[in-house]
Design a protein around this motif. Structure first.
Motif, PDB file in Angstrom:
ATOM      1  N   THR A  31      -4.702   2.287  -2.209  1.00  0.00           N
ATOM      2  CA  THR A  31      -4.977   3.680  -2.496  1.00  0.00           C
ATOM      3  C   THR A  31      -5.969   4.310  -2.564  1.00  0.00           C
ATOM      4  OG1 THR A  31      -2.670   3.148  -3.948  1.00  0.00           O
ATOM      5  CG2 THR A  31      -4.147   4.855  -4.551  1.00  0.00           C
ATOM      6  N   ALA A  32      -7.178   3.421  -2.848  1.00  0.00           N
ATOM      7  CA  ALA A  32      -8.511   3.876  -2.621  1.00  0.00           C
ATOM      8  C   ALA A  32      -8.833   3.919  -1.134  1.00  0.00           C
ATOM      9  CB  ALA A  32      -9.410   2.973  -3.352  1.00  0.00           C
ATOM     10  N   ALA A  33      -8.311   3.127  -0.392  1.00  0.00           N
ATOM     11  CA  ALA A  33      -8.892   2.934   0.914  1.00  0.00           C
ATOM     12  C   ALA A  33      -8.375   3.871   1.967  1.00  0.00           C
ATOM     13  CB  ALA A  33      -8.555   1.310   1.646  1.00  0.00           C
ATOM     14  N   VAL A  34      -7.161   4.343   1.801  1.00  0.00           N
ATOM     15  CA  VAL A  34      -6.579   5.144   2.672  1.00  0.00           C
ATOM     16  C   VAL A  34      -6.337   6.627   2.297  1.00  0.00           C
ATOM     17  CG1 VAL A  34      -5.210   3.264   3.565  1.00  0.00           C
ATOM     18  CG2 VAL A  34      -4.104   4.622   1.980  1.00  0.00           C
ATOM     19  N   PRO A  35      -6.180   7.595   3.105  1.00  0.00           N
ATOM     20  CA  PRO A  35      -6.494   8.961   2.879  1.00  0.00           C
ATOM     21  C   PRO A  35      -4.998   9.458   2.080  1.00  0.00           C
ATOM     22  CG  PRO A  35      -6.234   8.909   5.033  1.00  0.00           C
ATOM     23  CD  PRO A  35      -6.595   7.456   4.515  1.00  0.00           C
ATOM     24  N   ASP A  36      -4.033   8.961   2.420  1.00  0.00           N
ATOM     25  CA  ASP A  36      -2.588   9.132   2.030  1.00  0.00           C
ATOM     26  C   ASP A  36      -2.258   8.285   0.695  1.00  0.00           C
ATOM     27  OD1 ASP A  36      -2.199  11.156   3.889  1.00  0.00           O
ATOM     28  OD2 ASP A  36      -1.944   9.464   5.397  1.00  0.00           O
ATOM     29  N   ARG A  37      -1.521   8.699  -0.220  1.00  0.00           N
ATOM     30  CA  ARG A  37      -0.946   8.225  -1.252  1.00  0.00           C
ATOM     31  C   ARG A  37       0.285   7.209  -0.794  1.00  0.00           C
ATOM     32  NH1 ARG A  37      -1.783   7.347  -6.164  1.00  0.00           N
ATOM     33  NH2 ARG A  37      -0.127   7.179  -7.739  1.00  0.00           N
ATOM     34  N   PRO A  38       0.433   5.899  -1.025  1.00  0.00           N
ATOM     35  CA  PRO A  38       1.350   4.996  -0.742  1.00  0.00           C
ATOM     36  C   PRO A  38       2.696   5.428  -1.489  1.00  0.00           C
ATOM     37  CG  PRO A  38      -0.293   3.554  -1.122  1.00  0.00           C
ATOM     38  CD  PRO A  38      -0.932   5.131  -1.408  1.00  0.00           C
ATOM     39  N   THR A  39       3.640   5.468  -0.769  1.00  0.00           N
ATOM     40  CA  THR A  39       5.000   5.889  -1.508  1.00  0.00           C
ATOM     41  C   THR A  39       5.520   4.730  -2.038  1.00  0.00           C
ATOM     42  OG1 THR A  39       6.717   5.104   0.372  1.00  0.00           O
ATOM     43  CG2 THR A  39       5.383   7.378   0.544  1.00  0.00           C
ATOM     44  N   ALA A  40       6.756   5.080  -2.751  1.00  0.00           N
ATOM     45  CA  ALA A  40       7.399   3.893  -3.531  1.00  0.00           C
ATOM     46  C   ALA A  40       8.030   2.916  -2.809  1.00  0.00           C
ATOM     47  CB  ALA A  40       8.704   4.587  -4.615  1.00  0.00           C
ATOM     48  N   GLN A  41       8.170   2.967  -1.472  1.00  0.00           N
ATOM     49  CA  GLN A  41       8.438   2.229  -0.650  1.00  0.00           C
ATOM     50  C   GLN A  41       7.503   1.205   0.143  1.00  0.00           C
ATOM     51  OE1 GLN A  41       9.616   5.371  -0.504  1.00  0.00           O
ATOM     52  NE2 GLN A  41      11.549   4.982  -1.329  1.00  0.00           N
ATOM     53  N   ALA A  42       6.376   1.520  -0.290  1.00  0.00           N
ATOM     54  CA  ALA A  42       5.314   0.722   0.205  1.00  0.00           C
ATOM     55  C   ALA A  42       5.434  -1.003   0.046  1.00  0.00           C
ATOM     56  CB  ALA A  42       3.844   1.081  -0.414  1.00  0.00           C
ATOM     57  N   VAL A  43       4.804  -1.669   1.097  1.00  0.00           N
ATOM     58  CA  VAL A  43       4.997  -3.071   1.087  1.00  0.00           C
ATOM     59  C   VAL A  43       4.168  -3.892   1.853  1.00  0.00           C
ATOM     60  CG1 VAL A  43       6.969  -2.897   2.762  1.00  0.00           C
ATOM     61  CG2 VAL A  43       7.036  -4.718   1.282  1.00  0.00           C
ATOM     62  N   LEU A  44       3.882  -4.961   1.599  1.00  0.00           N
ATOM     63  CA  LEU A  44       3.369  -5.914   2.516  1.00  0.00           C
ATOM     64  C   LEU A  44       4.436  -6.741   2.963  1.00  0.00           C
ATOM     65  CD1 LEU A  44      -0.046  -6.674   0.752  1.00  0.00           C
ATOM     66  CD2 LEU A  44       0.508  -5.160   2.404  1.00  0.00           C
ATOM     67  N   TYR A  45       4.666  -6.961   4.294  1.00  0.00           N
ATOM     68  CA  TYR A  45       5.632  -7.762   4.986  1.00  0.00           C
ATOM     69  C   TYR A  45       5.496  -9.394   4.644  1.00  0.00           C
ATOM     70  CZ  TYR A  45       6.624  -3.605   7.855  1.00  0.00           C
ATOM     71  OH  TYR A  45       6.694  -2.349   8.404  1.00  0.00           O
TER      72      TYR A  45
END
Length: 136
Positions: A31-45
């Motif tokens: 969240t701090a490192a990218v310019p967009d806010r991750p969504t509720a579907q964010a996932v590490l595969y």
């Protein structure tokens, strides 16, 4: 562990094996490192999802891949990530992938993010270390 000809960094393999490879653990860093806010579907595969999603990515036509930042990029803050040099490791939302970019001649892949609708990728970190450190 490898995907195609690419060895996953040991830090990622260790996190997968220990069960710490989750978006919830990485959320503060990402969240701090990218310019967009991750969504509720964010996932590490999972490893299986990395293989599946990267396989789809590698199968893209050059025209389609160019729409996802794999072709020439004119905007200064963005870079091109060729399909054949990358492994998808997660998603921060619809059309917002995280990837490892295995540049020829570099000792380790860099962590990249493709903002939705952007003309190219953004470097999140020069290695995976900041991401995997956040998982501890």
């Amino acid at each position: 562990m490898s995907i195609g000809t690419f060895e996953l960094p040991q830090e990622i393999v260790g996190a997968i094996l220990s069960g710490s490879w989750t978006f919830e653990r990485a959320a503060g860093f990402l969240t701090a490192a990218v310019p967009d806010r991750p969504t509720a579907q964010a996932v590490l595969y999972s490893l299986e999802a990395m293989i599946r999603e990267t396989g789809h990515w590698w199968a893209e036509t050059p025209e389609q891949a160019a729409l996802y930042g794999a072709g020439p990029v004119a905007a200064e803050q963005y870079v091109s990530v060729p399909v054949a040099e990358s492994v998808l490791i997660g998603d921060l939302g619809f059309d917002m992938p995280l990837a490892l970019h295995y540049r020829p001649g570099e000792p380790a892949p860099r962590l990249m993010y493709l903002p939705a609708g952007a003309p190219g990728w953004i470097e999140v970190a020069p290695t995976v270390r900041p991401l995997t450190d956040a998982l501890r």
